[in-house]
Design a protein around this motif. Structure first.
Motif, PDB file in Angstrom:
ATOM      1  N   ASP A  98       0.847  -1.207   0.000  1.00 60.17           N
ATOM      2  CA  ASP A  98       0.000   0.000   0.000  1.00 60.17           C
ATOM      3  C   ASP A  98       0.879   1.254   0.000  1.00 60.17           C
ATOM      4  O   ASP A  98       0.584   2.242  -0.676  1.00 60.17           O
ATOM      5  CB  ASP A  98      -0.866   0.074   1.273  1.00 60.17           C
ATOM      6  CG  ASP A  98      -1.937  -0.996   1.357  1.00 60.17           C
ATOM      7  OD1 ASP A  98      -2.226  -1.632   0.332  1.00 60.17           O
ATOM      8  OD2 ASP A  98      -2.472  -1.193   2.466  1.00 60.17           O
ATOM      9  N   ASN A  99       1.930   1.195   0.781  1.00 59.30           N
ATOM     10  CA  ASN A  99       2.825   2.348   0.969  1.00 59.30           C
ATOM     11  C   ASN A  99       3.416   2.820  -0.361  1.00 59.30           C
ATOM     12  O   ASN A  99       3.470   4.020  -0.643  1.00 59.30           O
ATOM     13  CB  ASN A  99       3.928   1.927   1.950  1.00 59.30           C
ATOM     14  CG  ASN A  99       4.985   2.982   2.141  1.00 59.30           C
ATOM     15  OD1 ASN A  99       5.968   3.028   1.412  1.00 59.30           O
ATOM     16  ND2 ASN A  99       4.797   3.832   3.122  1.00 59.30           N
ATOM     17  N   ILE A 100       3.806   1.885  -1.205  1.00 63.93           N
ATOM     18  CA  ILE A 100       4.430   2.262  -2.483  1.00 63.93           C
ATOM     19  C   ILE A 100       3.367   2.616  -3.526  1.00 63.93           C
ATOM     20  O   ILE A 100       3.607   3.403  -4.437  1.00 63.93           O
ATOM     21  CB  ILE A 100       5.335   1.117  -3.006  1.00 63.93           C
ATOM     22  CG1 ILE A 100       6.442   0.809  -1.983  1.00 63.93           C
ATOM     23  CG2 ILE A 100       5.945   1.461  -4.355  1.00 63.93           C
ATOM     24  CD1 ILE A 100       7.417   1.926  -1.751  1.00 63.93           C
ATOM     25  N   SER A 104       1.391   9.508  -2.320  1.00 64.97           N
ATOM     26  CA  SER A 104       1.062  10.813  -1.731  1.00 64.97           C
ATOM     27  C   SER A 104       1.563  10.885  -0.289  1.00 64.97           C
ATOM     28  O   SER A 104       1.750  11.967   0.257  1.00 64.97           O
ATOM     29  CB  SER A 104      -0.446  11.072  -1.789  1.00 64.97           C
ATOM     30  OG  SER A 104      -1.134  10.218  -0.897  1.00 64.97           O
ATOM     31  N   HIS A 105       1.792   9.721   0.313  1.00 62.15           N
ATOM     32  CA  HIS A 105       2.264   9.738   1.705  1.00 62.15           C
ATOM     33  C   HIS A 105       3.610  10.442   1.827  1.00 62.15           C
ATOM     34  O   HIS A 105       3.960  10.970   2.878  1.00 62.15           O
ATOM     35  CB  HIS A 105       2.354   8.306   2.263  1.00 62.15           C
ATOM     36  CG  HIS A 105       3.592   7.566   1.877  1.00 62.15           C
ATOM     37  ND1 HIS A 105       3.689   6.765   0.764  1.00 62.15           N
ATOM     38  CD2 HIS A 105       4.827   7.526   2.441  1.00 62.15           C
ATOM     39  CE1 HIS A 105       4.903   6.246   0.672  1.00 62.15           C
ATOM     40  NE2 HIS A 105       5.618   6.694   1.674  1.00 62.15           N
ATOM     41  N   ALA A 106       4.365  10.467   0.714  1.00 58.92           N
ATOM     42  CA  ALA A 106       5.706  11.079   0.767  1.00 58.92           C
ATOM     43  C   ALA A 106       5.630  12.566   1.121  1.00 58.92           C
ATOM     44  O   ALA A 106       6.532  13.106   1.760  1.00 58.92           O
ATOM     45  CB  ALA A 106       6.410  10.897  -0.578  1.00 58.92           C
ATOM     46  N   LEU A 109       5.107  12.245   5.047  1.00 54.32           N
ATOM     47  CA  LEU A 109       6.052  11.444   5.839  1.00 54.32           C
ATOM     48  C   LEU A 109       7.511  11.748   5.483  1.00 54.32           C
ATOM     49  O   LEU A 109       8.399  11.581   6.314  1.00 54.32           O
ATOM     50  CB  LEU A 109       5.752   9.948   5.607  1.00 54.32           C
ATOM     51  CG  LEU A 109       6.423   8.937   6.520  1.00 54.32           C
ATOM     52  CD1 LEU A 109       6.112   9.209   7.994  1.00 54.32           C
ATOM     53  CD2 LEU A 109       5.984   7.514   6.149  1.00 54.32           C
ATOM     54  N   HIS A 110       7.745  12.193   4.247  1.00 55.66           N
ATOM     55  CA  HIS A 110       9.130  12.424   3.805  1.00 55.66           C
ATOM     56  C   HIS A 110       9.327  13.845   3.255  1.00 55.66           C
ATOM     57  O   HIS A 110       9.836  14.018   2.135  1.00 55.66           O
ATOM     58  CB  HIS A 110       9.508  11.445   2.683  1.00 55.66           C
ATOM     59  CG  HIS A 110       9.160  10.022   2.938  1.00 55.66           C
ATOM     60  ND1 HIS A 110       9.568   9.326   4.049  1.00 55.66           N
ATOM     61  CD2 HIS A 110       8.443   9.129   2.187  1.00 55.66           C
ATOM     62  CE1 HIS A 110       9.109   8.076   3.986  1.00 55.66           C
ATOM     63  NE2 HIS A 110       8.420   7.939   2.866  1.00 55.66           N
ATOM     64  N   PRO A 111       8.931  14.867   3.979  1.00 55.72           N
ATOM     65  CA  PRO A 111       9.021  16.219   3.402  1.00 55.72           C
ATOM     66  C   PRO A 111      10.446  16.659   3.080  1.00 55.72           C
ATOM     67  O   PRO A 111      10.640  17.496   2.203  1.00 55.72           O
ATOM     68  CB  PRO A 111       8.398  17.107   4.499  1.00 55.72           C
ATOM     69  CG  PRO A 111       8.507  16.312   5.753  1.00 55.72           C
ATOM     70  CD  PRO A 111       8.401  14.879   5.353  1.00 55.72           C
ATOM     71  N   GLU A 234      11.487   6.570   8.554  1.00 54.16           N
ATOM     72  CA  GLU A 234      10.157   7.171   8.401  1.00 54.16           C
ATOM     73  C   GLU A 234       9.107   6.126   7.977  1.00 54.16           C
ATOM     74  O   GLU A 234       8.097   5.946   8.644  1.00 54.16           O
ATOM     75  CB  GLU A 234      10.232   8.339   7.406  1.00 54.16           C
ATOM     76  CG  GLU A 234      11.085   9.483   7.963  1.00 54.16           C
ATOM     77  CD  GLU A 234      11.442  10.577   6.967  1.00 54.16           C
ATOM     78  OE1 GLU A 234      11.905  11.628   7.425  1.00 54.16           O
ATOM     79  OE2 GLU A 234      11.287  10.388   5.741  1.00 54.16           O
ATOM     80  N   ASP A 235       9.349   5.402   6.862  1.00 48.47           N
ATOM     81  CA  ASP A 235       8.362   4.399   6.427  1.00 48.47           C
ATOM     82  C   ASP A 235       8.224   3.257   7.432  1.00 48.47           C
ATOM     83  O   ASP A 235       7.113   2.893   7.832  1.00 48.47           O
ATOM     84  CB  ASP A 235       8.761   3.806   5.071  1.00 48.47           C
ATOM     85  CG  ASP A 235       8.404   4.723   3.920  1.00 48.47           C
ATOM     86  OD1 ASP A 235       7.284   5.253   3.910  1.00 48.47           O
ATOM     87  OD2 ASP A 235       9.257   4.927   3.043  1.00 48.47           O
ATOM     88  N   LYS A 236       9.352   2.665   7.779  1.00 44.28           N
ATOM     89  CA  LYS A 236       9.317   1.470   8.638  1.00 44.28           C
ATOM     90  C   LYS A 236       8.596   1.724   9.971  1.00 44.28           C
ATOM     91  O   LYS A 236       7.676   0.971  10.317  1.00 44.28           O
ATOM     92  CB  LYS A 236      10.749   0.957   8.859  1.00 44.28           C
ATOM     93  CG  LYS A 236      10.886  -0.247   9.792  1.00 44.28           C
ATOM     94  CD  LYS A 236      12.359  -0.653   9.858  1.00 44.28           C
ATOM     95  CE  LYS A 236      12.736  -1.251  11.188  1.00 44.28           C
ATOM     96  NZ  LYS A 236      12.363  -2.636  11.352  1.00 44.28           N
TER      97      LYS A 236
HETATM   98 FE   LIG Z   1       7.593   6.195   1.963  1.00 41.94          FE
END
Ligand SMILES: [Fe+2]
Length: 286
Positions: A98-100, A104-106, A109-111, A234-236
């Motif tokens: 789902d994450n990949i 849009s989560h980036a 979560l990863h600004p 961040e993701d994990k």
């Molecule tokens: Fe990510």
């Protein structure tokens, strides 16, 4: 425990009591006496391609190498353009997929590395293929992601794109790039592979290759660390927190509220349900 053994000249020798097994799984050596004919280990079909060992968990006779996705970009990587990583993640592999499939989560979560708002503003186009799904984010005249923008200092806007090919159940090939409109753009080639370990853990492999600054060791280190930090710091933790919250409940039974950005993950989950049902039906008639 042949899995804890050693391979030499086509024979795997058990690390516990020294029994030897050939490539068919048959026991052919017993240092303690006569070779027991009934001793066999399970044989699985395996092939090495793109530097990865692919194992077919069904019967060896039904193995289909044609299902291995094209990851030939891995052979083009060099020590200064390629970085691979692995993280054991305490989350179901579908959460990792789902994450990949919802990038849009980036933006949230990863600004500092992969976000900028463009993926949220863009509408992800999801296309079904014979083997899985293609997803694409076409982001024109957008705020650069830091990982791309660092190559274009002074540019406040770039044309950006991300294309993802999902091969079920858990292999995702990504191309992500960008550049000023009308110029030669830069590109990155990436794979994320989710290998389930039970219901609530995943062996998460990733590898990134880029086609710019191919001789710049400092830049390579900088970008590699930026990505490693995004995935591992961040993701994990986010995926593991999500799994902790879900516990051993089925996600679908929780009736999750869906957002517009969930189109990819929802399509993938539906396709997986259908594939699993088809596989089980085929097994029951055999
Ligand atoms: Fe990510």
């Amino acid at each position: 425990m042949a899995s804890r053994g050693q391979v030499s000249a086509g024979v795997i020798t058990c690390g516990y009591h020294g029994l030897g097994f050939n490539e068919t799984g048959q026991c052919i050596a017993n240092p303690h006496g006569a070779v027991p004919r009934v001793a066999r280990v399970e044989r699985l079909a395996a092939v090495e391609r793109h530097g990865i060992l692919w194992v077919w968990l069904g019967t060896a006779e039904t193995a289909q190498c044609s299902l291995i996705p094209d990851l030939s970009f891995l052979a083009r990587g060099t020590p200064l353009t390629m970085r691979a990583g692995y993280m054991h993640t305490r989350a179901n592999y579908q959460l990792c997929v789902d994450n990949i499939l919802d990038l849009s989560h980036a933006d949230f979560l990863h600004p500092a590395s992969l976000g900028g708002g463009a993926a949220t503003r863009a509408r992800c186009k999801v296309t079904k293929t014979e083997t899985g799904l293609n997803l694409s984010w076409d982001m024109k005249n957008e705020v650069p992601l830091p990982v791309i923008g660092c190559e274009y200092p002074g540019y406040e806007r770039l044309d950006l794109w991300i294309d993802v090919i999902w091969t079920p159940p858990g292999i995702m090939y990504l191309e992500a790039g960008g550049g000023p409109p009308g110029t030669a753009a830069i590109n990155t080639f990436n794979v994320h592979i989710m290998m389930p370990e039970g219901a609530a853990a995943t062996h998460y492999f990733y590898c990134n290759v880029r086609n710019f600054r191919v001789d710049d060791a400092d830049f390579h280190e900088h970008v590699s660390e930026m990505l490693r930090d995004a995935f591992e710091s961040e993701d994990k933790p986010m995926l593991e927190a999500q799994q902790l919250r879900i516990g051993d409940r089925d996600v679908d039974q929780l009736k999750p509220m869906l957002l517009g950005s969930d189109a990819g993950p929802v399509a993938a989950r539906r396709m997986l349900v259908a594939r699993i049902a088809e596989e089980q039906a085929n097994q029951s008639v055999q």
